[in-house]
Design a protein around this motif. Structure first.
Motif, PDB file in Angstrom:
ATOM      1  N   CYS A 158     -37.847 -11.897 -40.839  1.00  0.00           N
ATOM      2  CA  CYS A 158     -36.869 -12.625 -40.010  1.00  0.00           C
ATOM      3  C   CYS A 158     -35.456 -12.574 -40.587  1.00  0.00           C
ATOM      4  CB  CYS A 158     -37.310 -14.077 -39.830  1.00  0.00           C
ATOM      5  SG  CYS A 158     -38.817 -14.266 -38.855  1.00  0.00           S
ATOM      6  N   VAL A 159     -35.077 -11.427 -41.107  1.00  0.00           N
ATOM      7  CA  VAL A 159     -33.733 -11.237 -41.660  1.00  0.00           C
ATOM      8  C   VAL A 159     -32.841 -10.591 -40.604  1.00  0.00           C
ATOM      9  CG1 VAL A 159     -32.389  -9.984 -43.389  1.00  0.00           C
ATOM     10  CG2 VAL A 159     -34.541 -11.077 -44.033  1.00  0.00           C
ATOM     11  N   LEU A 160     -31.593 -11.055 -40.531  1.00  0.00           N
ATOM     12  CA  LEU A 160     -30.581 -10.453 -39.663  1.00  0.00           C
ATOM     13  C   LEU A 160     -29.569  -9.726 -40.540  1.00  0.00           C
ATOM     14  CD1 LEU A 160     -29.156 -10.048 -36.933  1.00  0.00           C
ATOM     15  CD2 LEU A 160     -28.032 -12.254 -37.300  1.00  0.00           C
ATOM     16  N   ILE A 161     -29.438  -8.419 -40.321  1.00  0.00           N
ATOM     17  CA  ILE A 161     -28.510  -7.596 -41.105  1.00  0.00           C
ATOM     18  C   ILE A 161     -27.391  -7.146 -40.179  1.00  0.00           C
ATOM     19  CG2 ILE A 161     -28.261  -5.502 -42.481  1.00  0.00           C
ATOM     20  CD1 ILE A 161     -31.200  -5.804 -43.258  1.00  0.00           C
ATOM     21  N   ALA A 177     -32.896 -14.712 -44.187  1.00  0.00           N
ATOM     22  CA  ALA A 177     -31.501 -14.584 -44.605  1.00  0.00           C
ATOM     23  C   ALA A 177     -30.669 -13.892 -43.529  1.00  0.00           C
ATOM     24  CB  ALA A 177     -31.410 -13.806 -45.912  1.00  0.00           C
ATOM     25  N   THR A 178     -29.348 -14.102 -43.614  1.00  0.00           N
ATOM     26  CA  THR A 178     -28.395 -13.446 -42.719  1.00  0.00           C
ATOM     27  C   THR A 178     -27.351 -12.719 -43.555  1.00  0.00           C
ATOM     28  OG1 THR A 178     -28.662 -15.128 -40.984  1.00  0.00           O
ATOM     29  CG2 THR A 178     -26.659 -13.788 -40.925  1.00  0.00           C
ATOM     30  N   GLY A 190     -31.131 -15.107 -51.508  1.00  0.00           N
ATOM     31  CA  GLY A 190     -32.274 -16.007 -51.407  1.00  0.00           C
ATOM     32  C   GLY A 190     -32.720 -16.269 -49.979  1.00  0.00           C
ATOM     33  N   ASP A 191     -33.859 -16.917 -49.850  1.00  0.00           N
ATOM     34  CA  ASP A 191     -34.405 -17.282 -48.540  1.00  0.00           C
ATOM     35  C   ASP A 191     -33.397 -18.113 -47.750  1.00  0.00           C
ATOM     36  OD1 ASP A 191     -36.713 -16.044 -49.346  1.00  0.00           O
ATOM     37  OD2 ASP A 191     -37.873 -17.894 -49.597  1.00  0.00           O
ATOM     38  N   LYS A 192     -33.213 -17.766 -46.492  1.00  0.00           N
ATOM     39  CA  LYS A 192     -32.395 -18.505 -45.522  1.00  0.00           C
ATOM     40  C   LYS A 192     -30.920 -18.590 -45.897  1.00  0.00           C
ATOM     41  CE  LYS A 192     -36.290 -21.248 -43.830  1.00  0.00           C
ATOM     42  NZ  LYS A 192     -36.813 -22.609 -43.555  1.00  0.00           N
ATOM     43  N   ALA A 193     -30.492 -17.817 -46.858  1.00  0.00           N
ATOM     44  CA  ALA A 193     -29.080 -17.817 -47.236  1.00  0.00           C
ATOM     45  C   ALA A 193     -28.276 -16.944 -46.278  1.00  0.00           C
ATOM     46  CB  ALA A 193     -28.915 -17.313 -48.664  1.00  0.00           C
ATOM     47  N   THR A 194     -26.998 -17.277 -46.124  1.00  0.00           N
ATOM     48  CA  THR A 194     -26.054 -16.464 -45.362  1.00  0.00           C
ATOM     49  C   THR A 194     -25.002 -15.932 -46.321  1.00  0.00           C
ATOM     50  OG1 THR A 194     -26.356 -17.752 -43.329  1.00  0.00           O
ATOM     51  CG2 THR A 194     -24.335 -16.456 -43.516  1.00  0.00           C
ATOM     52  N   MET A 203     -22.265 -18.128 -47.981  1.00  0.00           N
ATOM     53  CA  MET A 203     -21.394 -18.921 -47.136  1.00  0.00           C
ATOM     54  C   MET A 203     -22.187 -20.101 -46.588  1.00  0.00           C
ATOM     55  SD  MET A 203     -18.687 -17.029 -47.410  1.00  0.00           S
ATOM     56  CE  MET A 203     -17.579 -17.601 -46.129  1.00  0.00           C
ATOM     57  N   ARG A 204     -22.213 -21.188 -47.311  1.00  0.00           N
ATOM     58  CA  ARG A 204     -23.059 -22.333 -46.944  1.00  0.00           C
ATOM     59  C   ARG A 204     -22.637 -22.944 -45.604  1.00  0.00           C
ATOM     60  NH1 ARG A 204     -26.357 -23.690 -51.199  1.00  0.00           N
ATOM     61  NH2 ARG A 204     -25.748 -22.829 -53.222  1.00  0.00           N
ATOM     62  N   SER A 205     -21.369 -22.812 -45.259  1.00  0.00           N
ATOM     63  CA  SER A 205     -20.903 -23.408 -43.991  1.00  0.00           C
ATOM     64  C   SER A 205     -21.493 -22.730 -42.775  1.00  0.00           C
ATOM     65  CB  SER A 205     -19.375 -23.339 -43.907  1.00  0.00           C
ATOM     66  OG  SER A 205     -18.919 -21.995 -43.981  1.00  0.00           O
ATOM     67  N   PHE A 206     -22.054 -21.515 -42.951  1.00  0.00           N
ATOM     68  CA  PHE A 206     -22.662 -20.792 -41.847  1.00  0.00           C
ATOM     69  C   PHE A 206     -24.163 -21.069 -41.721  1.00  0.00           C
ATOM     70  CE2 PHE A 206     -18.822 -18.358 -42.498  1.00  0.00           C
ATOM     71  CZ  PHE A 206     -18.446 -17.980 -41.233  1.00  0.00           C
ATOM     72  N   GLU A 207     -24.725 -21.792 -42.671  1.00  0.00           N
ATOM     73  CA  GLU A 207     -26.170 -21.993 -42.682  1.00  0.00           C
ATOM     74  C   GLU A 207     -26.557 -23.221 -41.867  1.00  0.00           C
ATOM     75  OE1 GLU A 207     -27.382 -21.939 -46.769  1.00  0.00           O
ATOM     76  OE2 GLU A 207     -26.323 -20.086 -47.167  1.00  0.00           O
ATOM     77  N   ALA A 208     -27.702 -23.129 -41.209  1.00  0.00           N
ATOM     78  CA  ALA A 208     -28.180 -24.229 -40.372  1.00  0.00           C
ATOM     79  C   ALA A 208     -28.636 -25.395 -41.242  1.00  0.00           C
ATOM     80  CB  ALA A 208     -29.333 -23.734 -39.497  1.00  0.00           C
TER      81      ALA A 208
END
Length: 208
Positions: A158-161, A177-178, A190-194, A203-208
């Motif tokens: 489930c990664v978006l590149i 991750a994105t 890391g997992d679910k990081a952007t 970029m934590r401000s982009f993370e859900a």
């Protein structure tokens, strides 16, 4: 010619239609958007409610949804309804016969998949992307146009590149991750990081 139902009517679905219509028979689309089918003059029938293989005339479906988490959810729904997801490789792409490709994978025009690459189920390679030797790409991964993955890289599920991004050889990208468009990834994500930028930073401000 294989009959297929395309799930989605957005940009990814329209791209698939343009590039693969000479190689498949598109019987219709499944979408919750009631307008895109007519606005873009897409072929076949639009289905906005629940469908079955019998109701649409084929058991084969293409999952043309760009968001990996949504793709995973829809895959389970349609699998439970009896649909199957074949793999499609555009003839302009170069794919090693030593690559290990799971079901439901779409490889768009002008891609390169090197020897000993593993592509997980429902991975989608958009046009002009490349994957180096011995890389592992997980399930439901979306690789957007022009992205390049170095050899021995490991991409989770489930990664978006993003478009035009580069992942250095041997780098691991965690599940969910994105990778932002144009990023150059030089270290583990890391997992679910952007991450975004050159070099890519979280970029934590982009993370859900």
């Amino acid at each position: 010619m294989k009959k297929v139902l395309i799930i989605g009517t957005g940009g990814l679905a329209r791209e698939f239609t343009s590039w693969f219509s000479d190689y498949v028979q598109i019987v219709g689309y499944s979408s919750t958007n009631p307008t895109e089918h007519s606005v873009f003059n897409l072929p076949g029938v639009l289905h906005t409610g629940e469908v079955t293989p019998d109701s649409v005339g084929t058991k084969f479906a293409i999952l043309a949804i760009g968001t990996p988490a949504v793709k995973e959810k829809i895959h389970h729904t349609f699998s439970n309804l009896g649909f199957e997801f074949p793999t499609f490789i555009h003839p302009s792409s170069i794919v090693s016969n030593k690559a290990n490709i799971d079901y439901g994978v779409v490889i768009s025009p002008n891609c390169v998949v090197s020897p000993n690459v593993t592509l997980g189920k429902l991975a989608y390679l958009n046009f002009s992307s490349g994957i180096g030797h011995d890389a592992v790409v997980g399930n439901y991964v979306q690789i957007n146009p022009g992205a390049q993955l170095g050899g021995f890289s490991k991409i989770g599920n489930c990664v978006l590149i993003g478009s035009g991004s580069t992942i250095l050889q041997g780098i691991t990208i965690g599940n969910g991750a994105t990778i932002g468009s144009g990023s150059v990834v030089l270290s583990r994500v890391g997992d679910k990081a952007t991450v975004l930028g050159n070099p890519a930073k979280r970029m934590r401000s982009f993370e859900a």
